[in-house]
Design an enzyme around this catalytic site. Structure first.
Site, PDB file in Angstrom:
ATOM      1  N   ASP A  74      92.259  -9.745 -39.767  1.00 58.18           N
ATOM      2  CA  ASP A  74      93.645 -10.001 -39.402  1.00 58.18           C
ATOM      3  C   ASP A  74      94.311 -10.949 -40.390  1.00 58.18           C
ATOM      4  O   ASP A  74      93.650 -11.549 -41.253  1.00 58.18           O
ATOM      5  CB  ASP A  74      93.714 -10.597 -37.991  1.00 58.18           C
ATOM      6  CG  ASP A  74      93.349  -9.586 -36.917  1.00 58.18           C
ATOM      7  OD1 ASP A  74      93.579  -8.382 -37.133  1.00 58.18           O
ATOM      8  OD2 ASP A  74      92.838 -10.002 -35.856  1.00 58.18           O
ATOM      9  N   TYR A 112      79.720 -12.789 -39.511  1.00 62.00           N
ATOM     10  CA  TYR A 112      80.911 -13.619 -39.649  1.00 62.00           C
ATOM     11  C   TYR A 112      80.518 -15.086 -39.561  1.00 62.00           C
ATOM     12  O   TYR A 112      79.532 -15.445 -38.904  1.00 62.00           O
ATOM     13  CB  TYR A 112      81.927 -13.323 -38.541  1.00 62.00           C
ATOM     14  CG  TYR A 112      82.753 -12.082 -38.741  1.00 62.00           C
ATOM     15  CD1 TYR A 112      84.001 -12.146 -39.355  1.00 62.00           C
ATOM     16  CD2 TYR A 112      82.296 -10.838 -38.302  1.00 62.00           C
ATOM     17  CE1 TYR A 112      84.773 -11.006 -39.528  1.00 62.00           C
ATOM     18  CE2 TYR A 112      83.056  -9.693 -38.476  1.00 62.00           C
ATOM     19  CZ  TYR A 112      84.297  -9.792 -39.082  1.00 62.00           C
ATOM     20  OH  TYR A 112      85.056  -8.657 -39.254  1.00 62.00           O
TER      21      TYR A 112
END
EC number: 5.4.99.12
Length: 266
Positions: free
Chosen positions: A53, A109
């Site tokens: 994002d 991540y």
């Protein structure tokens, strides 16, 4: 054959990874660079391992495309056409049917969380509850038709001063899943949610909305594959290192100025 590239980017100035008309994104800048370098033909599809994002970063994003000229897909050539906060550093020849998203075995991540008031013991105890296969409906933003069950294979937390380094690996992730997990960890770590709350949140019949943590602390650290061998471009790595070193020195100085201003305003 296709070419796969490992790319990295500081996401602050990008409106996410996927192309959006009229907005600077990772895909749009990469496409422009590849076309200008002659590495791809106009309109060639560029596939990515994962969506990030706006404001989210990446160190190990993987992209793949059908090359027009293999010699022109070298990271050092492509980087000469890219903005300074986006760069390629490794390359692999992959089969024509290679899809960086579908063929990934797992994704990793890292979230860097500034949380001086968190109780470390509670944070780490809570983290183990996310391991395994669960329904992550309450830990994601709803996407129509998306199966909400995911398997988290690793969630490690290390303390670094007032920061917590949170590493999480799963087969795949839902939209905002990592950032909402970080929010949940913080809520428990700050004693704002009781024991047993995480288990309650895994029940899809129970609904409680929690906001995602800020995007700026998150980056895609690695995408794993079977049988894909990337060759690193040492020149590209060294150039990127020097840029990061210069940026680090600058931002470290600005951080000290903010600290002094903050202390002066107490």
């Amino acid at each position: 054959m296709k070419t796969a590239l490992k790319i990295a980017y500081v996401g602050t100035n990008f409106y996410g990874s996927q192309a959006q008309p009229g907005l600077p994104t990772v895909e749009s800048e990469l496409r422009k660079a590849l076309e200008e370098a002659g590495a791809i033909k106009l309109g060639t599809k560029i596939a990515m391992a994962g969506r990030t994002d706006a404001g989210v970063h990446a160190l190990g994003q993987v992209v793949a495309f059908e090359q027009a000229d293999p010699k022109l897909t070298a990271p050092r050539i492509i980087n000469s056409k890219l903005p300074k906060d986006l760069w390629a550093y490794a390359r692999a020849e992959v089969p024509d049917d290679f899809d960086p998203r579908r063929h990934a075995t797992s994704r990793e991540y890292r979230y860097i969380l500034y949380a001086p008031d968190v109780i470390e013991r509670r944070l780490k105890e809570c983290s183990s509850r996310f391991l395994g296969t669960h329904d992550f409906t309450n830990f994601s933003s709803v996407e129509a038709g998306k199966y909400p069950v995911r398997t988290v294979t690793r969630l490690d937390i290390a303390k670094r001063g007032d920061f917590y380094i949170i590493d999480i690996e799963a087969d795949s992730f839902l939209w905002n899943m990592v950032r909402k997990i970080v929010t949940a960890l913080r809520l428990v770590g700050e004693n704002k949610r009781p024991d047993g709350w995480i288990e309650k949140m895994f029940d899809p019949e129970y609904r409680e909305g929690i906001p995602p943590a800020a995007p700026g602390g998150l980056y895609l650290s690695r995408v794993n594959y079977d049988g894909i061998a990337f060759e690193e471009d040492e020149y590209a790595r060294q150039r990127a290192y020097q840029r990061m070193l210069n940026s680090f020195e600058w931002h470290h100085t600005i951080a000290e100025i903010y600290k002094e201003f903050k202390d002066a305003m107490k």
